[in-house]
Design a protein around this motif. Structure first.
Motif, PDB file in Angstrom:
ATOM      1  N   GLY A  36     -11.304 -39.046  34.516  1.00  0.00           N
ATOM      2  CA  GLY A  36     -11.738 -39.148  34.160  1.00  0.00           C
ATOM      3  C   GLY A  36     -12.736 -38.114  32.109  1.00  0.00           C
ATOM      4  N   ASP A  37     -11.253 -37.531  32.084  1.00  0.00           N
ATOM      5  CA  ASP A  37     -11.626 -37.474  30.403  1.00  0.00           C
ATOM      6  C   ASP A  37     -11.500 -38.775  29.762  1.00  0.00           C
ATOM      7  OD1 ASP A  37     -11.675 -34.404  30.933  1.00  0.00           O
ATOM      8  OD2 ASP A  37      -9.465 -34.531  30.424  1.00  0.00           O
ATOM      9  N   ILE A  38     -12.021 -39.421  28.568  1.00  0.00           N
ATOM     10  CA  ILE A  38     -12.419 -39.712  27.688  1.00  0.00           C
ATOM     11  C   ILE A  38     -11.259 -39.833  26.946  1.00  0.00           C
ATOM     12  CG2 ILE A  38     -13.611 -41.981  26.418  1.00  0.00           C
ATOM     13  CD1 ILE A  38     -15.901 -40.681  27.731  1.00  0.00           C
ATOM     14  N   VAL A  39     -10.516 -41.098  26.132  1.00  0.00           N
ATOM     15  CA  VAL A  39      -9.524 -40.623  25.047  1.00  0.00           C
ATOM     16  C   VAL A  39      -9.772 -42.107  24.835  1.00  0.00           C
ATOM     17  CG1 VAL A  39      -7.045 -40.355  23.893  1.00  0.00           C
ATOM     18  CG2 VAL A  39      -8.229 -38.783  25.553  1.00  0.00           C
ATOM     19  N   VAL A  40      -9.952 -42.112  23.306  1.00  0.00           N
ATOM     20  CA  VAL A  40      -9.731 -44.050  22.191  1.00  0.00           C
ATOM     21  C   VAL A  40      -8.929 -43.651  21.372  1.00  0.00           C
ATOM     22  CG1 VAL A  40     -12.010 -45.447  21.298  1.00  0.00           C
ATOM     23  CG2 VAL A  40     -12.161 -44.082  23.451  1.00  0.00           C
ATOM     24  N   PRO A  50     -13.310 -34.379  26.991  1.00  0.00           N
ATOM     25  CA  PRO A  50     -13.543 -34.296  27.652  1.00  0.00           C
ATOM     26  C   PRO A  50     -14.772 -33.538  29.253  1.00  0.00           C
ATOM     27  CG  PRO A  50     -13.529 -32.183  26.589  1.00  0.00           C
ATOM     28  CD  PRO A  50     -12.959 -33.606  26.220  1.00  0.00           C
ATOM     29  N   ILE A  51     -13.929 -35.118  29.432  1.00  0.00           N
ATOM     30  CA  ILE A  51     -15.687 -34.861  30.206  1.00  0.00           C
ATOM     31  C   ILE A  51     -15.082 -33.862  32.190  1.00  0.00           C
ATOM     32  CG2 ILE A  51     -17.274 -36.248  32.427  1.00  0.00           C
ATOM     33  CD1 ILE A  51     -17.478 -38.649  29.820  1.00  0.00           C
ATOM     34  N   ALA A  52     -14.280 -34.589  32.715  1.00  0.00           N
ATOM     35  CA  ALA A  52     -13.789 -34.380  33.853  1.00  0.00           C
ATOM     36  C   ALA A  52     -13.761 -32.712  33.479  1.00  0.00           C
ATOM     37  CB  ALA A  52     -12.481 -34.765  34.704  1.00  0.00           C
TER      38      ALA A  52
END
Length: 73
Positions: A36-40, A50-52
């Protein structure tokens, strides 16, 4: 005891405990690497959000503050 001093002492203890957990508990609790954490990742660019992790920390802090208000009376 002065209520402000009491709050500062408790806050300091909580910060020390959370710092130790963050330092040594990283092996067991992967905060910052949750699903759920966004990494691009691109060639010269990395975006991390880090959304979650933010949601979990928000829930824990809300629960902690609720307990302070409930037992602080």
């Amino acid at each position: 005891m002065n209520p402000v001093a009491k709050i500062l002492i408790i806050s300091g203890i909580i910060l020390i405990i959370s710092g130790l957990i963050w330092q040594f508990g990283g092996k067991f609790l992967p905060l910052g690497r949750l699903p759920g954490d966004i990494v691009v990742e691109k060639e010269n660019f990395r975006f991390y959000f880090p959304i979650a992790t933010s949601i979990i920390l928000s829930i824990l802090l809300s629960l902690l503050l609720f307990l302070f208000r409930y037992f602080g009376k």
